[in-house]
Motif scaffolding. Sequence first.
Motif, short mmCIF file in Angstrom:
data_model
loop_
_atom_site.label_atom_id
_atom_site.label_comp_id
_atom_site.label_asym_id
_atom_site.label_seq_id
_atom_site.Cartn_x
_atom_site.Cartn_y
_atom_site.Cartn_z
N VAL A 21 -5.24 1.74 5.02
CA VAL A 21 -6.42 2.44 4.51
C VAL A 21 -7.55 1.83 5.32
O VAL A 21 -7.61 0.60 5.48
CB VAL A 21 -6.62 2.19 2.84
N PRO A 22 -8.64 2.66 5.38
CA PRO A 22 -9.87 2.03 5.79
C PRO A 22 -10.30 0.77 5.24
O PRO A 22 -10.47 0.78 4.05
CB PRO A 22 -10.70 3.25 5.66
N GLY A 23 -10.75 0.00 5.91
CA GLY A 23 -10.99 -1.55 5.47
C GLY A 23 -10.24 -2.55 5.04
O GLY A 23 -10.20 -3.48 4.50
N VAL A 50 8.96 9.13 -1.01
CA VAL A 50 8.26 8.28 -0.18
C VAL A 50 7.56 7.13 -0.92
O VAL A 50 6.81 7.47 -1.82
CB VAL A 50 7.11 8.73 0.86
N ASN A 51 7.77 5.62 -0.63
CA ASN A 51 7.23 4.76 -1.39
C ASN A 51 6.25 4.12 -0.28
O ASN A 51 6.46 3.44 0.62
CB ASN A 51 8.15 3.84 -1.64
N PHE A 52 4.90 3.99 -0.70
CA PHE A 52 3.66 3.31 0.13
C PHE A 52 3.37 1.95 -0.60
O PHE A 52 3.18 1.91 -1.84
CB PHE A 52 2.65 4.28 -0.01
N GLN A 53 3.64 1.06 0.25
CA GLN A 53 2.92 -0.47 -0.18
C GLN A 53 1.55 -0.30 -0.36
O GLN A 53 1.02 0.59 0.31
CB GLN A 53 3.49 -1.28 0.83
N THR A 54 1.14 -1.36 -0.98
CA THR A 54 -0.45 -1.16 -1.26
C THR A 54 -1.10 -1.28 0.10
O THR A 54 -0.73 -1.88 1.31
CB THR A 54 -0.84 -2.75 -1.94
N GLY A 55 -2.11 -0.19 0.21
CA GLY A 55 -2.86 -0.07 1.44
C GLY A 55 -2.28 0.67 2.45
O GLY A 55 -2.75 0.94 3.48
N ALA A 56 -1.11 1.42 2.21
CA ALA A 56 -0.48 2.19 3.23
C ALA A 56 -0.78 3.48 3.08
O ALA A 56 -0.69 4.05 1.96
CB ALA A 56 1.14 2.03 3.07
N GLN A 57 -0.83 4.37 4.01
CA GLN A 57 -1.03 5.65 4.14
C GLN A 57 -0.22 6.25 5.22
O GLN A 57 0.23 5.52 6.07
CB GLN A 57 -2.48 6.20 4.15
N THR A 58 -0.15 7.62 5.43
CA THR A 58 0.51 8.34 6.36
C THR A 58 -0.28 8.30 7.70
O THR A 58 0.45 8.48 8.88
CB THR A 58 0.74 9.70 6.17
N ASN A 75 -0.85 5.14 -7.89
CA ASN A 75 -2.03 5.76 -7.70
C ASN A 75 -2.34 5.93 -6.14
O ASN A 75 -1.95 4.86 -5.54
CB ASN A 75 -3.31 5.08 -8.24
N GLY A 76 -3.00 6.96 -5.76
CA GLY A 76 -3.22 7.01 -4.16
C GLY A 76 -4.01 8.17 -4.09
O GLY A 76 -5.05 8.46 -4.94
N THR A 77 -4.40 8.42 -2.76
CA THR A 77 -5.46 9.17 -2.34
C THR A 77 -4.64 10.27 -1.39
O THR A 77 -3.61 10.05 -0.51
CB THR A 77 -6.52 8.64 -1.43
N VAL A 78 -4.97 11.60 -1.62
CA VAL A 78 -4.60 12.88 -0.61
C VAL A 78 -5.93 13.34 0.11
O VAL A 78 -7.00 13.51 -0.83
CB VAL A 78 -3.91 13.96 -1.43
N ALA A 79 -5.81 13.76 1.20
CA ALA A 79 -7.22 14.20 2.15
C ALA A 79 -6.99 15.09 2.88
O ALA A 79 -5.64 15.08 3.83
CB ALA A 79 -7.91 12.62 2.68
N GLY A 104 -1.46 8.62 0.71
CA GLY A 104 -1.00 7.18 0.60
C GLY A 104 -1.51 6.48 -0.70
O GLY A 104 -2.31 7.07 -1.36
N ALA A 105 -1.02 4.97 -0.64
CA ALA A 105 -1.58 4.31 -1.69
C ALA A 105 -3.08 4.09 -1.59
O ALA A 105 -3.65 4.12 -0.36
CB ALA A 105 -0.74 2.95 -1.45
N THR A 106 -3.66 3.32 -2.48
CA THR A 106 -5.07 2.80 -2.51
C THR A 106 -5.03 1.52 -2.13
O THR A 106 -3.97 1.02 -1.89
CB THR A 106 -5.69 3.07 -3.93
N ALA A 107 -6.04 1.02 -1.80
CA ALA A 107 -6.23 -0.61 -1.10
C ALA A 107 -5.71 -1.41 -2.17
O ALA A 107 -5.47 -2.62 -1.98
CB ALA A 107 -7.53 -0.74 -0.76
#
Length: 120
Positions: A21-23, A50-58, A75-79, A104-107
């Motif tokens: 994720v950015p940052g 699909v299992n995302f570790q902390t901070g991971a996105q596609t 929790n995550g983000t879809v954009a 993906g996941a959030t930070a």
Amino acid sequence: MMRVVRIANVEHIPLGPAAAVPGWTGGEVHRTRQPIIPEGESDFFNASIVNFQTGAQTGWHRHSSDQILVITTGNGTVADETHEVEVGVGDVVQIKAGENHWHGATANGYMGHITITASD
């Protein structure tokens, strides 16, 4: 023939390093895939968890069919190119065929989702 899949028994297949994720400053992040309807098992659908570790996105990508995401953990983000939406357990997202997007996941946490696409 009907098939029952027990998610707890489905093998986790590592997908290798994922986009962060950015940052994100926590180092390399990863995802795993659990195929629940593997390619070739259905004439119509593919489905995986699909299992995302902390901070991971596609990272940005597109699909040739609509994609359905059912958030199952965390929790995550879809954009897409104009919107970024926070999602959580129980949320269902439809992404239209050809739409440039990422998810993906959030930070601060992990996320898991079931993804359903059409068989190509």
